[in-house]
Write an enzyme that holds these catalytic residues in place. Structure first.
Site, mmCIF file in Angstrom:
data_model
loop_
_atom_site.group_PDB
_atom_site.id
_atom_site.type_symbol
_atom_site.label_atom_id
_atom_site.label_comp_id
_atom_site.label_asym_id
_atom_site.label_seq_id
_atom_site.Cartn_x
_atom_site.Cartn_y
_atom_site.Cartn_z
ATOM 1 C CG ASP A 8 -1.716 1.225 1.378
ATOM 2 O OD1 ASP A 8 -2.489 1.525 0.444
ATOM 3 O OD2 ASP A 8 -1.583 1.921 2.397
ATOM 4 C CG ASP A 10 -1.080 7.638 0.384
ATOM 5 O OD1 ASP A 10 -0.107 8.373 0.188
ATOM 6 O OD2 ASP A 10 -1.969 7.424 -0.467
ATOM 7 C CD GLN A 52 -3.527 7.504 -4.643
ATOM 8 O OE1 GLN A 52 -3.563 8.726 -4.623
ATOM 9 N NE2 GLN A 52 -3.008 6.796 -3.638
ATOM 10 C CB CYS A 89 -8.440 1.770 -7.323
ATOM 11 S SG CYS A 89 -10.238 2.011 -7.435
ATOM 12 C CG HIS A 91 -12.759 3.456 -10.343
ATOM 13 N ND1 HIS A 91 -11.991 2.330 -10.525
ATOM 14 C CD2 HIS A 91 -12.880 4.022 -11.577
ATOM 15 C CE1 HIS A 91 -11.676 2.198 -11.802
ATOM 16 N NE2 HIS A 91 -12.191 3.215 -12.466
ATOM 17 C CE LYS A 108 -5.328 -0.740 -1.589
ATOM 18 N NZ LYS A 108 -3.990 -0.446 -0.999
#
Length: 196
Positions: A8, A10, A52, A89, A91, A108
């Protein structure tokens, strides 16, 4: 087929700064370099897999993530290891940008980002790991068939359980996670060799 460690972004790989696409504010977390060198030395491909939603929410354009990937590549190469790829991602079901306002299979806890990376890079998901700082990362990894390490650094605040959300290990930091992965898979090629 090769094993991978999916990271991952962040809160795991870099400091957790919301909607951060500013190269000047993207720095690897303490201990990341040694951890990534260890994993790379064990033969793991290294990927970033990250939700994101800032794209869907109109905080930054999709193209801003190209610069983030370029910067992460530079950070990796400057320290002697290679980033195999970044999968984003963009979305979010509550987005304001119509083309990204949707429910998808890549956000996720769904496993789409890992599955896409595996397909494009010939990755053996059963020999692979995900490392993340919230249980959605753990669920995505388990849904994809990976083992999963949770970094307990204070970013998981809800602790909602479920059949895919129990980590294989809870680590204090990335080095702790990398050491566990090394110990748990003394030979990362074992599964691939048996399958061949």
């Amino acid at each position: 087929m090769r094993p991978a460690v999916f990271l991952d972004k962040d809160g795991t790989l870099i400091e957790n700064v919301p909607y951060n696409v500013d190269r000047t504010r993207i720095e690897l977390r303490p201990g990341a370099i040694g951890s990534l060198l260890l994993l790379s030395g064990l033969g793991y491909e290294l990927f970033v897999v990250s939700n994101q939603p800032g794209v869907a929410l109109g905080r930054f354009p999709m193209g801003a993530l190209d610069a983030v990937e370029e910067h992460l590549n530079d950070l990796f190469l400057a320290r002697g290891f290679r980033l195999s790829g970044c999968y984003w991602c963009p979305h979010h079901p509550d987005g304001v940008v119509p083309e990204y306002k949707l429910i998808c299979a890549c956000r996720k806890p769904m496993p789409g980002l890992l599955q896409m990376a595996a397909l494009e890079h010939d990755i053996d998901l059963s020999a692979s790991w995900i490392v993340g700082d919230i249980l959605d990362d753990i669920e995505a990894g388990h849904r994809a068939g990976c083992r999963a390490v949770l970094l307990d650094v204070g970013n998981e605040t809800e602790w909602v359980g479920g059949p895919y959300r129990r980590p294989d290990f809870v680590a204090r930091n990335l080095l702790d996670a990398a050491t566990y992965i090394m110990d748990a898979s003394a030979s990362p090629w074992a599964n691939a060799g048996e399958a061949a």
